[in-house]
Write a protein that holds these residues in place. Structure first.
Motif, PDB file in Angstrom:
ATOM      1  N   GLY A 291       0.835  -1.203   0.000  1.00 34.08           N
ATOM      2  CA  GLY A 291       0.000   0.000   0.000  1.00 34.08           C
ATOM      3  C   GLY A 291       0.869   1.251   0.000  1.00 34.08           C
ATOM      4  O   GLY A 291       0.597   2.224  -0.715  1.00 34.08           O
ATOM      5  N   HIS A 292       1.942   1.201   0.784  1.00 35.03           N
ATOM      6  CA  HIS A 292       2.885   2.318   0.859  1.00 35.03           C
ATOM      7  C   HIS A 292       3.542   2.563  -0.509  1.00 35.03           C
ATOM      8  O   HIS A 292       3.575   3.694  -1.003  1.00 35.03           O
ATOM      9  CB  HIS A 292       3.931   1.996   1.933  1.00 35.03           C
ATOM     10  N   GLU A 293       4.030   1.514  -1.139  1.00 33.22           N
ATOM     11  CA  GLU A 293       4.710   1.666  -2.437  1.00 33.22           C
ATOM     12  C   GLU A 293       3.730   2.087  -3.532  1.00 33.22           C
ATOM     13  O   GLU A 293       4.045   2.925  -4.376  1.00 33.22           O
ATOM     14  CB  GLU A 293       5.428   0.361  -2.822  1.00 33.22           C
ATOM     15  N   ILE A 294       2.542   1.485  -3.526  1.00 32.06           N
ATOM     16  CA  ILE A 294       1.512   1.854  -4.507  1.00 32.06           C
ATOM     17  C   ILE A 294       1.187   3.345  -4.377  1.00 32.06           C
ATOM     18  O   ILE A 294       1.013   4.052  -5.374  1.00 32.06           O
ATOM     19  CB  ILE A 294       0.268   0.959  -4.319  1.00 32.06           C
ATOM     20  N   SER A 295       1.163   3.842  -3.150  1.00 33.70           N
ATOM     21  CA  SER A 295       0.880   5.263  -2.930  1.00 33.70           C
ATOM     22  C   SER A 295       1.983   6.152  -3.513  1.00 33.70           C
ATOM     23  O   SER A 295       1.702   7.200  -4.079  1.00 33.70           O
ATOM     24  CB  SER A 295       0.728   5.559  -1.447  1.00 33.70           C
ATOM     25  N   HIS A 296       3.241   5.721  -3.381  1.00 32.61           N
ATOM     26  CA  HIS A 296       4.327   6.501  -3.992  1.00 32.61           C
ATOM     27  C   HIS A 296       4.076   6.654  -5.498  1.00 32.61           C
ATOM     28  O   HIS A 296       4.286   7.725  -6.067  1.00 32.61           O
ATOM     29  CB  HIS A 296       5.681   5.808  -3.781  1.00 32.61           C
ATOM     30  N   ALA A 297       3.631   5.577  -6.156  1.00 27.27           N
ATOM     31  CA  ALA A 297       3.380   5.641  -7.606  1.00 27.27           C
ATOM     32  C   ALA A 297       2.167   6.518  -7.919  1.00 27.27           C
ATOM     33  O   ALA A 297       2.217   7.355  -8.816  1.00 27.27           O
ATOM     34  CB  ALA A 297       3.182   4.224  -8.164  1.00 27.27           C
TER      35      ALA A 297
ATOM     36  N   PRO B 275      16.311   8.572  -1.990  1.00 25.35           N
ATOM     37  CA  PRO B 275      15.326   8.496  -0.905  1.00 25.35           C
ATOM     38  C   PRO B 275      14.244   9.558  -1.091  1.00 25.35           C
ATOM     39  O   PRO B 275      14.521  10.639  -1.589  1.00 25.35           O
ATOM     40  CB  PRO B 275      16.160   8.783   0.343  1.00 25.35           C
ATOM     41  N   HIS B 276      13.036   9.202  -0.731  1.00 27.91           N
ATOM     42  CA  HIS B 276      11.962  10.185  -0.776  1.00 27.91           C
ATOM     43  C   HIS B 276      12.099  11.145   0.396  1.00 27.91           C
ATOM     44  O   HIS B 276      12.731  10.831   1.400  1.00 27.91           O
ATOM     45  CB  HIS B 276      10.609   9.481  -0.708  1.00 27.91           C
ATOM     46  N   SER B 277      11.494  12.312   0.243  1.00 27.14           N
ATOM     47  CA  SER B 277      11.530  13.260   1.351  1.00 27.14           C
ATOM     48  C   SER B 277      10.625  12.758   2.472  1.00 27.14           C
ATOM     49  O   SER B 277       9.771  11.895   2.275  1.00 27.14           O
ATOM     50  CB  SER B 277      11.057  14.637   0.888  1.00 27.14           C
TER      51      SER B 277
ATOM     52  N   MET C  51       6.988  13.100   1.663  1.00 22.84           N
ATOM     53  CA  MET C  51       6.487  12.040   0.779  1.00 22.84           C
ATOM     54  C   MET C  51       6.258  10.740   1.545  1.00 22.84           C
ATOM     55  O   MET C  51       5.289  10.024   1.304  1.00 22.84           O
ATOM     56  CB  MET C  51       7.478  11.789  -0.362  1.00 22.84           C
ATOM     57  N   GLU C  52       7.179  10.444   2.461  1.00 23.69           N
ATOM     58  CA  GLU C  52       7.035   9.213   3.253  1.00 23.69           C
ATOM     59  C   GLU C  52       5.759   9.236   4.096  1.00 23.69           C
ATOM     60  O   GLU C  52       5.019   8.253   4.155  1.00 23.69           O
ATOM     61  CB  GLU C  52       8.251   9.033   4.168  1.00 23.69           C
ATOM     62  N   LEU C  53       5.509  10.374   4.741  1.00 29.49           N
ATOM     63  CA  LEU C  53       4.311  10.465   5.577  1.00 29.49           C
ATOM     64  C   LEU C  53       3.047  10.386   4.723  1.00 29.49           C
ATOM     65  O   LEU C  53       2.054   9.771   5.119  1.00 29.49           O
ATOM     66  CB  LEU C  53       4.343  11.768   6.397  1.00 29.49           C
TER      67      LEU C  53
ATOM     68  N   THR D 129      16.092   4.212   2.662  1.00 26.17           N
ATOM     69  CA  THR D 129      15.295   5.048   1.758  1.00 26.17           C
ATOM     70  C   THR D 129      13.965   5.433   2.400  1.00 26.17           C
ATOM     71  O   THR D 129      13.223   6.234   1.854  1.00 26.17           O
ATOM     72  CB  THR D 129      15.012   4.310   0.435  1.00 26.17           C
ATOM     73  N   HIS D 130      13.646   4.833   3.532  1.00 30.10           N
ATOM     74  CA  HIS D 130      12.371   5.092   4.210  1.00 30.10           C
ATOM     75  C   HIS D 130      12.632   5.399   5.680  1.00 30.10           C
ATOM     76  O   HIS D 130      12.581   4.502   6.512  1.00 30.10           O
ATOM     77  CB  HIS D 130      11.462   3.876   4.113  1.00 30.10           C
ATOM     78  N   PRO D 131      12.948   6.648   5.992  1.00 25.64           N
ATOM     79  CA  PRO D 131      13.273   6.975   7.383  1.00 25.64           C
ATOM     80  C   PRO D 131      12.167   6.558   8.340  1.00 25.64           C
ATOM     81  O   PRO D 131      11.006   6.870   8.120  1.00 25.64           O
ATOM     82  CB  PRO D 131      13.424   8.499   7.358  1.00 25.64           C
TER      83      PRO D 131
HETATM   84 ZN   LIG Z   1       8.366   5.153   0.980  1.00 26.31          ZN
END
Ligand SMILES: [Zn+2]
Length: 260
Positions: free
Chosen positions: A126-132, A186-188, A191-193, A235-237
């Protein structure tokens, strides 16, 4: 010649800065993206083809089928079900996962094995799909390119490099859309949140227990790649604030989950 390059660079930077602010329709956040949405699919496909040449990508068999089953179910209820979604496993002992523009998602074998419970793996996906969906890869790449353009521009302005070097640097900056760039940058934190939040909404709507998202980050903190912390965390703090934010909105996530 020098002035021509300088003027061109400044024009490109100015145009990019004014023309490339877009409002994300899912989050409402203003994003700086120089890559048009129409190019996401081609970029993702190209990068994935590159990955397939250099990494042991698995698209069939039980591991890949599990990742595809969960991925498709979440993508179908996402805000962009019509992306050219592809879900693969990379057969390497690495705790990581990533998403390319246009809906290409990879999960490494060690990550799949580490989460035998579908709810837990659904939190990763779900997390990765959201990045896309949220175009974070395109946004990250746009920022990196703009930084390199500004650096080259600064070099031109002070005459710090020869013409050949400047041209090379510019070419490198503009050609920075390699698979490695999308995968390794790495995403900011923002973006991670965002990916945490939207990803947990998506997994709950798809029928996976959103409480697994909290479990995922707690468990990840205790895991190691060999003697190193998980690659996923580079890459995912991860921190307790992130877990607290998910817990703070859990009643909202559970309401999506219980609707089913
Ligand atoms: Zn991420």
């Amino acid at each position: 010649m020098k002035n021509t390059i300088k003027n061109t660079l400044f024009a490109v930077v100015a145009l990019a800065l004014t023309a490339c602010m877009t409002t994300n329709e899912v989050t409402g956040r203003s994003q700086f993206i120089i890559i048009p949405p129409s190019q996401d699919a081609a970029l993702g496909l190209e990068a994935m083809q590159e990955v397939k040449k250099t990494s042991p990508v698995v698209t069939t068999g039980p591991l890949a089928e599990r990742v595809q089953r969960i991925g498709k179910r979440i993508a179908a209820i996402s805000d962009k079900p019509d992306l050219a979604w592809e879900f693969v496993v990379i057969d390497e002992p690495v705790l990581n996962a990533w998403a390319l523009p246009g809906g290409k998602v990879a999960v490494y074998r060690k990550m799949v094995d580490a989460f035998p419970n579908d709810d837990d793996l659904a939190a990763v996906m779900g997390h990765e799909i959201s990045h896309a969906v949220l175009r974070h890869g395109a946004e990250q790449m746009s920022r990196a390119q703009m930084q390199s353009l500004i650096l080259v521009g600064a070099g031109v302005a002070v005459g710090a490099a020869t013409e050949d070097e400047k041209t090379t640097q510019l070419a490198v900056g503009l050609a920075g859309l390699a698979a490695a760039g999308f995968v390794q940058l790495p995403h900011s934190r923002k973006m991670e949140l965002e990916a945490d939040h939207i990803g947990t909404v998506y997994m709950a709507k798809a029928g996976y227990d959103p409480r697994a998202a909290v479990r995922l980050w707690q468990k990840m903190k205790t895991m190691k790649d060999g003697n190193q912390p998980p690659t996923f965390l580079s890459t995912h703090p991860s921190d307790d604030n992130r877990i607290a934010r998910l817990e703070g909105r859990m009643s909202e996530y559970l309401s999506y989950y219980q609707v089913r």
